[in-house]
Each structure stands twice: as C-alpha cells, then as structure tokens.
Design an enzyme around this catalytic site. Structure first.
Site, PDB file in Angstrom:
ATOM      1  N   LYS A  87      15.474   0.682   5.593  1.00 15.41           N
ATOM      2  CA  LYS A  87      15.462   1.881   6.305  1.00 15.41           C
ATOM      3  C   LYS A  87      16.526   2.251   7.121  1.00 15.41           C
ATOM      4  O   LYS A  87      16.663   1.365   8.031  1.00 15.41           O
ATOM      5  CB  LYS A  87      14.067   2.086   7.104  1.00 15.41           C
ATOM      6  CG  LYS A  87      12.849   1.459   6.214  1.00 15.41           C
ATOM      7  CD  LYS A  87      12.677   2.422   4.999  1.00 15.41           C
ATOM      8  CE  LYS A  87      11.483   1.781   3.884  1.00 15.41           C
ATOM      9  NZ  LYS A  87      11.299   2.636   2.718  1.00 15.41           N
ATOM     10  N   ASP A 132      -0.868  -6.299   2.190  1.00 15.95           N
ATOM     11  CA  ASP A 132      -0.757  -5.209   3.105  1.00 15.95           C
ATOM     12  C   ASP A 132      -1.763  -5.162   4.090  1.00 15.95           C
ATOM     13  O   ASP A 132      -3.070  -5.263   3.368  1.00 15.95           O
ATOM     14  CB  ASP A 132      -0.336  -3.757   2.377  1.00 15.95           C
ATOM     15  CG  ASP A 132       0.176  -2.907   3.332  1.00 15.95           C
ATOM     16  OD1 ASP A 132      -0.265  -2.484   4.483  1.00 15.95           O
ATOM     17  OD2 ASP A 132       1.300  -2.232   2.664  1.00 15.95           O
ATOM     18  N   ASP A 190       8.996  -2.631  -0.046  1.00 12.35           N
ATOM     19  CA  ASP A 190       9.308  -1.396   0.410  1.00 12.35           C
ATOM     20  C   ASP A 190       8.641  -0.766   1.601  1.00 12.35           C
ATOM     21  O   ASP A 190       7.814   0.222   1.334  1.00 12.35           O
ATOM     22  CB  ASP A 190       9.055  -0.351  -1.095  1.00 12.35           C
ATOM     23  CG  ASP A 190       9.442   0.902  -0.792  1.00 12.35           C
ATOM     24  OD1 ASP A 190      10.584   1.179  -0.038  1.00 12.35           O
ATOM     25  OD2 ASP A 190       8.962   1.846  -1.246  1.00 12.35           O
ATOM     26  N   ALA A 227       0.740  -1.271  -0.090  1.00 10.44           N
ATOM     27  CA  ALA A 227      -0.091  -0.025   0.036  1.00 10.44           C
ATOM     28  C   ALA A 227       0.900   1.427   0.095  1.00 10.44           C
ATOM     29  O   ALA A 227       1.954   1.080   0.569  1.00 10.44           O
ATOM     30  CB  ALA A 227      -0.945  -0.026   1.325  1.00 10.44           C
ATOM     31  N   PRO A 228       0.407   2.488  -0.822  1.00  6.17           N
ATOM     32  CA  PRO A 228      -0.923   2.511  -1.435  1.00  6.17           C
ATOM     33  C   PRO A 228      -0.666   1.911  -2.934  1.00  6.17           C
ATOM     34  O   PRO A 228      -1.720   1.820  -3.523  1.00  6.17           O
ATOM     35  CB  PRO A 228      -1.218   3.826  -1.519  1.00  6.17           C
ATOM     36  CG  PRO A 228       0.348   4.663  -1.607  1.00  6.17           C
ATOM     37  CD  PRO A 228       0.909   3.593  -0.715  1.00  6.17           C
ATOM     38  N   GLY A 229       0.514   1.249  -3.303  1.00  9.68           N
ATOM     39  CA  GLY A 229       0.436   0.749  -4.713  1.00  9.68           C
ATOM     40  C   GLY A 229       1.359   1.139  -5.695  1.00  9.68           C
ATOM     41  O   GLY A 229       1.260   0.696  -6.819  1.00  9.68           O
ATOM     42  N   GLY A 230       2.337   1.860  -5.150  1.00  8.74           N
ATOM     43  CA  GLY A 230       3.284   2.657  -6.270  1.00  8.74           C
ATOM     44  C   GLY A 230       4.131   1.464  -6.962  1.00  8.74           C
ATOM     45  O   GLY A 230       4.289   1.601  -8.171  1.00  8.74           O
TER      46      GLY A 230
END
Length: 347
Positions: A303, A236, A273, A217-220
């Site tokens: 991260k 997700d 991601d 999410a949101p789906g990039g």
C-alpha cells in the site's frame, strides 16, 4: 550531410499509467532517458512523451527495464491536427494502409482510445468505423493473438496513430486496461488483482499445492485459489464470506497472523493483500516465511500510503529481500489502486 552533422534520433510515444500515478511513470522514463518532454493528454493518466532516442532503442529500454508505474506505451508514427473526428480517423486509416504491414494472413488488433473532451462517437464506435476503413487490407481483425497492434488515440485537437508488435507496448490490452468479466457471486474486486498478477507474471496458480492467504477476509484471493484446486489456509481476525466456509480445501484461522505458528515449509505459495501499513505487512509476512518452502512463491501488495512511493517501495523490497525473498517483478497492475504488487521467490 556529414554523419557528424546528422540530427539526433527522436521518438514519440503515448504513455499510460494508473490514475494519479503518471508522474511516477514519467520519473521512470527520466531515469531511463534523461531528458523527457511530455504533455498531458488525459487527466492524471495519459501522457504524450517525446524522447531523445530512436523508437527501436526506446522500446528496448522500456521493455527491458520492466517499469513499475508505466503501464502501457504506444508509438506515435502519425499525427494530424484537427477537430473533425471523421477526417482524422480517415487520415489515420490512410497511414495504416500505406504502411503495408496489414495484408492477407496478418492478424491485427485495433485499439482506439479517446481523451476527455474529444467529440464524435464513443471509442468502441470509432473502432468499428476504423475496421471498416481498413477492410481493404484483407487482414484478420482479432482481439487477442495479434501480429500487429494498430493504436489510435483521438484528442479534441487531433489524432495520433502507430503500429507495433504486441510485446512492444508493455501490455497487449488497449491502454494496458486488463478487463475481466465479473462473475455472479464474486466476493470482491480484489480477485481481479490476483487474476491479473497471474497473467502479468506468467504464473499458473493451479500448479501450486498449498497456499496461505494472510489477511484473507472477505476472501477474494482465497476463493480464486480454491477454484484453482489448492488447499488454502486463510488467516484473518475478520470474517470470511459464508459461501467459503464449507469448502473442503479451506482451513480458516480467525486470528491475527502474528499469533500463529505454522510448520516449516508447509506451503508453496504465500499471498497477502492487506489494507494495512507496509511496515506491519512486512512484519507479518517475514514472521511466517518459515512456513514457505524454499523455491516457493510469494505474491503481496504494498500500500502506497504517502507521497514518496519510490522510496517506500525500495525500503519494503530491501526488508523482504533481507528475509530470503528474491523479488522477480514489482508492478502497479491495472487493478491495483494506491498500491503495487510484488512477485517473489523464496531462496
């Protein structure tokens, strides 16, 4: 002069990293060259670096080492002090013309950058001006596919210039700043990260068959994989963008990845991601690795959540490599922020 008395070779480069990560790029250089003299040209991003190694050997070491944080280098073969930008640019053009490298039939890319506080026109305007000054060379000026890159960096107190092969700059984009055009309806800037990873790592996403996107999410990333023709399973607990939900090749599982069990070897691509802790990311990815076929690809972001990124990266890579993943590249891409991207193959 006797050979034993010859002065040691030195070389100078302008080195660029992502904002706030120049210190880590500098550390990578220290590990390669030992002593490194550097000064800041642009706040937290661009360094002027002097190495105790000849230019050719320095370039070979930097390119062979495939640094994580060092994003772009340009050689400094000419420098001139002053504050009159017009005179400085003319002097740089004179150096380029005098090199004899630009001639009819040669394709050249002009890359002009400025540091904060440098006066005069904008960098794009200076580039146009430089191109006019170099017209007499009869070279063809291009934005891609160049034989030579002419790099010019203007500061408040002078100019630095160099000419190099594109492959010797770590990136053929000016300053390593990879730019993609934002599309109408694009779900998030995260899509640019996967686009850049595809380019940087020499991948062709359309060559894969079936992908799982962990923390989608949101789906990039999911949207790009669907555009490439893959069947995508997006996982997700958060909501995907409504525009994706009717896509025929999408399976959306609104759960945490730790709650799911896939068939063995179900996917040939795994991407992740998530904006979660690296430790949790490793747990989720390794927990689903049975579903990635041997020879399959994994692309994930780490991260960097504390002040020791080198140690964190080493720890995460060790954990992943202990789970049948072999790291091919690790890189802080231009579109990464407080993170790096890993490209791995399952063995």
């Amino acid at each position: 002069m006797e050979a034993a008395d010859a002065l040691p070779e030195e070389s100078t480069f302008i080195c660029t990293a992502n904002r706030d990560f120049a210190a880590y790029a500098q550390e990578e250089l220290r590990r390669l060259f030992g002593s490194v003299k550097s000064s800041v040209l642009s706040d937290r991003e661009v360094l002027l670096v002097k190495l105790n190694t000849g230019a050719e050997e320095a370039v070979r070491k930097m390119t062979d080492s495939r640094p994580i944080f060092l994003r772009h280098v340009q050689p400094v073969q000419f420098e001139r002090e002053g504050d009159n930008v017009g005179e400085l640019l003319s002097a740089a053009a004179g150096f380029v013309l005098g090199s004899g490298l630009l001639a009819a039939g040669i394709k050249a890319a002009l890359q002009v950058r400025k540091s904060e506080g440098a006066g005069g026109d904008s960098a794009p305007q200076l580039k146009e001006w430089l191109e006019e000054l170099l017209r007499g060379s009869e070279a063809e000026f291009v934005s891609a596919g160049a034989d030579w890159i002419v790099s010019v960096y203007v500061t408040p107190s002078g100019v630095y210039a160099g000419i190099s092969r594109p492959e010797d700059n770590l990136s053929d984009w000016s300053g390593g700043a990879v730019r993609f055009r934002r599309e109408e309806g694009q779900l998030s800037r995260a899509k640019f990260k996967l686009l850049e990873a595809e380019r940087e790592f020499g991948l062709d996403l359309s060559a894969y068959r079936s992908a799982v996107d962990i923390g989608a999410a949101p789906g990039g990333w999911t949207s790009l994989l669907l555009e490439r023709g893959l069947k995508v399973t997006a996982v997700d607990p958060a909501k995907l963008h409504p525009s994706l939900l009717k896509m025929p090749n999408l399976t959306y599982i609104r759960k945490n990845a730790s709650e799911i069990k896939f068939r063995d070897n179900e996917f040939d691509l795994l991407v992740c991601d998530m904006s979660w802790s690296p430790k949790l990311m490793v747990q989720l990815v390794t927990g689903l690795l049975h579903a990635l076929a041997p020879g399959g690809t994994a692309i994930i972001t780490i991260k960097l959540m504390h002040k020791k990124p080198m140690a964190l990266i080493k720890e995460v890579i060790a954990s992943l490599e202990g789970s049948r993943l072999q790291v091919q590249r690790s890189k802080q891409l231009f579109h990464n922020r407080e993170e790096i991207t890993l490209y791995m193959i399952k063995y």
